[in-house]
Design a protein around this motif. Structure first.
Motif: not given
Length: 804
Positions: A562-563, A588-589, A598-599
């Motif tokens: 993400i970063l 993060i979530c 997506q996870l």
């Protein structure tokens, strides 16, 4: 450590403090039926006929079940790992009863009063059979309790032997022959009851999909599901078992006692069913601690090192054999894991009698074994004129030693090698010795009718069952950076949900309130063998740690993605890169749910250990004995344990403070009394005397810290170890105070006075013998003088004759 090792509020503390609906019976259901058992009034009988017509005709009665309603299928009520090592010798209902309290029938009705009235209308004709109540004569008795075909895992039905153990390391006969000192003594411990505040209670119903729901006070929800499915011949998938909060278990709820019967009634009627034991029924129809004769023979060399240990056990199974083999296994394996000896032998038999079946009780055989062993160690020290601590300190296993018995004797099967990686027993003794003021009190002189004495006992236990116990955990992450922790482990009121949450929180570096715990629901939590054998923190805690480490890894991977960086670190709920960029768990979530990466961040893990590192304990007792009445007052108990790294000190202290009163009762007041017909006499708390608040001595609980490499954050077990030491420590203190050595529990005033009279008689006889010897010596001296005078007179006469 930020969370592990700290005093932390319980995750369920607020709900319990507010009296929320958390226990098995704290639900309201419509159309419920109340179930009640008809118990056998005879210790051994064949049911010739049973007539339920009149009872069924009673208004409000929905169902009555007897042996006629079920095919012949044998199972064990012991909630243990599969395949169960206990004899499969029990039927849901049988046409033969084997103890007073055996199940004959069950009635389900619109109210408890109607169910009780229905039982009175059931007509049963019994053919009375001879009964055997004598443990020592059971193997040679003509009364055979289980002659039927189809029963399995009974060692020798014809001789009433439910289970047998024969194991040896080295050569005990040679070891004893080579020993300078050999000591043998036999001890006895009786039936005692777990006496949990909450009795056994079960509720069953069918959900909207006609699946069987069992809400029950149990320590072993997954075993309940498996055994009920087997007994009633229904698929496991059709059963859901829910374990709510428990009002105490102590091993008594490691048993399938009501669940299969409630389930059968629900399946027959289609209605919810409730079955609760009264306190009297807990005594007559539940389980208790096994009564045992334990005999130790110890051989010591001239340096007072133990060269050989020979252990014999004779155990009372009662009418059936749940836990028969495994309790004896623990009696042997734990008591033989404390003192190092090159030669060790165990010979044990568990025998059937027409008394209530025994089962699991906290400590699970170790209290019986250590009462014998630690009493004998004190007897040896006294005989050889040693400080009892000095003898013990010469003989403990040391770090790096291989515990010989562990490999040949597991629980119901061969064990696994155990190399001792941590032991704090010497620190336990050092700490307890100081807290009890051992040198000063030991050397003080006793005068008057009140005699004071100190006693000590050192003990060992295990951390789960090596190669058998398995725990599992799953964790999923939520958008606010919190986590749902699902564990199969059963919190019995011990606070295990909190301890497991602490382990997860420590790994994930979040405050404990961000761990939401769900436990012991066979539909929604992963498998766990259950809450017994001091396994939860060590086994289930390792599973939680594994799952949390997986989650931590996934969080870090997602944060890096993400970063948009190559590397990052995780600390205090943030993923931070080398360039200073950071992102919170919540972000993060949320981004993992809704953006390119997506996870669902989730992970599961299981843990099985082939090790079972022993926790250790030294218990010191300060007592006084009134030698005119035999009355014992316990002034102080000091309990010092090595449980590795303590996950939650406050809860660990609570474990010890709850265990010590149980052992005080074991030592001084608790035993089940049966009349000549096998009926229990003391079946309420007015006549069965547990220790209460007003009876309690000063209790000091301490822990010494070791770091067990195989445990989660260095933890070992703490649940059972504190219950084992107080009884032998008290027995040793009583002997030190007044010279009365009592080898049979409980130690009552009558036994003390009898022993004091016996000692006094021995002293009187000894004095008489000394007086007699002195008298003979005087007589010999007088005779010698007379002889001398006679010969002198002859000599004088002869001299006179010669001179004349």
């Amino acid at each position: 450590m930020k969370i592990v090792g700290r005093k932390t509020a319980r995750v369920d503390g607020l709900a319990l403090a507010k009296g929320k609906a958390v226990f098995a019976d704290d639900i309201s259901q419509k159309d419920i039926l109340y179930a009640k058992f008809l118990f056998s009034p005879l210790a051994h009988a064949k049911i010739k006929s049973i007539n339920i017509k009149q009872a069924l005709a009673l208004k409000g009665v929905a169902a009555i079940l007897t042996f006629k309603d079920f095919p012949v299928k044998y199972y064990t009520t012991a909630g243990q790992g599969y395949p169960e090592p206990s004899p499969k010798d029990y039927r849901i209902f049988d046409d033969k009863v084997r103890y007073v309290g055996d199940r004959v029938a069950v009635a389900a009705a619109e109210s408890l009063e109607i169910a009780e009235a229905a039982l009175k209308l059931i007509k049963v004709e019994y053919e009375k059979l001879p009964a055997n109540f004598d443990l020592e004569k059971a193997m040679d008795s003509k009364v055979v309790l289980h002659p039927e075909k189809g029963k399995t895992f009974i060692f020798n039905a014809r001789k009433n032997i439910s289970a047998n153990i024969e194991a040896e390391v080295g050569n005990v006969e040679k070891g004893l022959a080579d020993s300078k000192y050999v000591f043998t003594q036999r001890y006895f411990t009786p039936y005692v009851q777990q006496a949990a505040i909450e009795p056994h209670i079960t509720r069953t119903w069918l959900d909207e999909n006609d699946r069987l729901i069992i809400r029950t006070a149990t320590q072993v929800p997954f075993h309940v599901r498996r055994i009920v499915a087997d007994v009633l011949d229904i698929p496991v998938r059709k059963i859901r078992v829910i374990k709510p909060r428990l009002g105490g278990g102590f091993g008594g709820k490691q048993e399938i006692l009501n669940e299969e019967v409630c389930a059968a009634l629900t399946l027959k009627t289609g209605r919810p069913v409730r079955l609760e034991f009264t306190r009297e029924e807990e005594f007559i129809a539940a389980r208790s601690r096994h009564a045992q004769f334990v005999e130790f023979t110890l051989g010591l060399d001239e340096d007072l090192k133990i060269r050989a240990i020979d252990l014999k056990i004779l155990q009372n199974s009662g009418a059936y054999g749940p836990h028969a083999l495994t309790v004896m296994s623990v009696t042997a394996s734990k008591s033989l894991a404390l003192y190092k000896s090159p030669n060790v032998r165990i010979r044990a038999d568990s025998v059937y009698t027409n008394l209530p079946p025994a089962g699991a009780y906290r400590g699970y055989g170790a209290p019986q074994g250590f009462f014998a062993l630690e009493s004998l160690m004190d007897e040896i020290a006294h005989e050889l004129g040693l400080d009892p601590l000095e003898l013990r300190l010469k003989n403990y296993y040391k770090k790096g030693d291989k515990i010989a018995i562990a490999e040949v004797l597991g629980e119901g099967r061969e064990g696994y090698p155990v190399i001792l990686k941590t032991t704090g027993i010497r620190q336990c003794i050092k700490t307890g010795r100081k807290l009890i003021d051992w040198p000063n009190v030991q050397n003080s002189k006793n005068q008057g009718s009140i005699r004071r004495g100190l006693g000590v006992a050192t003990v060992a236990q295990g951390s789960g069952i090596a190669g058998i116990d398995m725990g599992s955990a799953s964790i999923k992450m939520n958008e606010d950076g919190s986590f749902n922790l699902h564990v199969g482990a059963a919190d019995l009121g011990t606070g295990s949900d909190t301890a497991l949450a602490q382990i997860a929180a420590e790994v994930l570096e979040v405050p404990i309130h961000k761990i939401i715990v769900y436990s012991a629901d066979t539909d929604h939590t992963p498998f766990d063998t259950g809450a017994y054998a001091s396994s939860t923190t060590y086994i289930s805690g390792n599973a939680v740690k594994k799952a949390a480490l997986k989650i931590r890894k996934i969080i870090l991977e997602q944060g890096v993605k993400i970063l948009g960086i190559e590397k990052a670190g995780l600390k205090n709920g943030l993923v931070t890169g080398a360039d200073g960029k950071s992102i919170t768990y919540a972000e993060i979530c949320t981004k993992s749910f809704y953006t390119d990466f997506q996870l669902q961040i989730q992970a599961s893990a299981s843990h099985l250990s082939y090790d079972s590192p022993p926790p250790y304990n030294a218990t010191f007792a300060d007592v006084s004995v009134d030698i005119e009445t035999g009355f014992v007052t316990v002034h102080k108990i000091v309990s010092v344990s090595d449980g590795g790294r303590i996950i939650n000190p406050q809860m660990a202290e609570g474990q010890a403070e709850g265990a010590i009163p149980q052992s005080l009762g074991f030592a001084l007041s608790e035993f089940m009394v049966f009349d000549k017909f096998g009926r229990i006499i003391n079946r309420d708390f007015e006549n069965y005397h547990i220790f209460t608040a007003i009876d309690m001595p000063e209790i000091i609980v301490k822990f010494v810290h070791t770091n067990e490499p195989s445990g989660p954050f260095g933890a070992k077990a703490v649940a059972e170890i504190p219950i084992i030491g107080p009884a032998p420590a008290i027995a040793n203190a009583i002997f030190k105070a007044c010279g009365a050595r009592i080898r049979e529990l409980p130690i009552t005033p009558e036994k003390i006075l009898k022993e004091l009279r016996r000692n006094q008689k021995k002293k009187s006889e000894a004095r008489s013998q000394i007086s007699e010897v002195r008298g003979k010596k005087k007589s010999i001296v007088r005779s010698k003088k007379l002889v001398e005078e006679f010969f002198l007179s002859i000599r004088c006469t002869l001299m006179t004759f010669v001179n004349s």
